[in-house]
Design an enzyme around this catalytic site. Sequence first.
Site, PDB file in Angstrom:
ATOM      1  CB  CYS A  44      -5.756  -1.311  -1.437  1.00  0.00           C
ATOM      2  SG  CYS A  44      -6.090  -2.031  -3.064  1.00  0.00           S
ATOM      3  CG  HIS A 305     -10.232  -1.036  -1.988  1.00  0.00           C
ATOM      4  ND1 HIS A 305      -8.943  -0.576  -1.884  1.00  0.00           N
ATOM      5  CD2 HIS A 305     -10.820  -0.729  -0.787  1.00  0.00           C
ATOM      6  CE1 HIS A 305      -8.765  -0.006  -0.703  1.00  0.00           C
ATOM      7  NE2 HIS A 305      -9.881  -0.106  -0.021  1.00  0.00           N
ATOM      8  CG  ASN A 326     -11.175   1.120   3.298  1.00  0.00           C
ATOM      9  OD1 ASN A 326     -10.302   0.671   2.563  1.00  0.00           O
ATOM     10  ND2 ASN A 326     -12.139   1.893   2.845  1.00  0.00           N
TER      11      ASN A 326
END
Length: 372
Positions: A44, A305, A326
């Site tokens: 991520c 994250h 995201n």
Amino acid sequence: MRKIFLTLCFSLSIGLLHAQEYIFTPVTDIEATEVKSQDITGTCWSFSATSFLESEIIRLTGKKINVSEMFNVRNTYSTKAWNYVMRQGKAQFSQGALGHDVINSVRQNGLVPETAFSGLVFNETRYNHIELEGTLKAMLDNYILSKSGNLSPKWKLAVENVLDVYMGKKPSEFEYEGKTYTPESFLKMTKLNMDDYITITSFTHQPYYQSFILNIPDNFSNGAMLNVPLTDFTAIIDNALKTGYTIEWDTDVSEKTFSAKYGIAFIPENSGDALKGLKEIVSEKVITPEYRQQEFENYNTTDDHLMHIVGSLKDQNGTIYYKVKNSWGTNPNRVTNGGYVYVSKAYIELKSISILIHKDALPKDIKKKLGL
């Protein structure tokens, strides 16, 4: 009986009046590239920081370029392997890293488009780095354990060979829109300057307006962060969006109140409202620097994250939320809002680890205090 019935009806109507499903209106919306999926990887950090750089390229040149996330990942695996071996295994070796590791990778290795390096081989269509991570770590552990005072330099070549097999060979030259580039010349074309980007955080255990190294597992490269008060931290985010800059965001998404499925993230004042708040507005907790620090030190807030803040919205009460891109794809069975999550200011205040921004996104007074 009639009196009881009317009382129940009145109570129900009052409850319905107070229940407010979210209605959002855009406030700021900065252009970004399409939502992608990191699939079965812990990358991520590259998807978010690469998306951030893509928005920077749009801001600087007007060009919408699909930049390769996996080029940065592949280069960072090499760096992490060196760090792990030189520290004789007394460091973390995993798929994780931070936004500044993308900045380091681009500074050292340049940039390439997705068409030049996808990171997929053998007709793969999805990323999966579980076997790659395990293979690399087993090799590195073997080198560390078997050394007898003289570590052979062959290990570095072996690591590169494994990365070639699992991710493909890095391009030294490639074609893009009819022109030939190297990773370095492609970076120059984008007008990005890696020296323009800084990492900001907010913790009370270090002096404000100074830099320090935050001790979290994925900060393997010992990247320094500038520390500011919590009010400044959110003011920087607001000023960045107001002046046309996006923000890469490192945070904790382990809370029940962070939901990609419902596209919302919030910190309820009453913990009993955790499920209710997924669908309707609830009162939120007031976040103090002391409470934020407490939640970090007791591991309730961890480095989980990284995502990309590209805008802001307000609900029907005028409360501000942040539009966050995201990297979990756009499958409507798993996510809503097209893969975006609307995050409350309270969630930002409590759960942020750090942000990566262009230094010119800072308000002038804060920039001066930081000596930039």
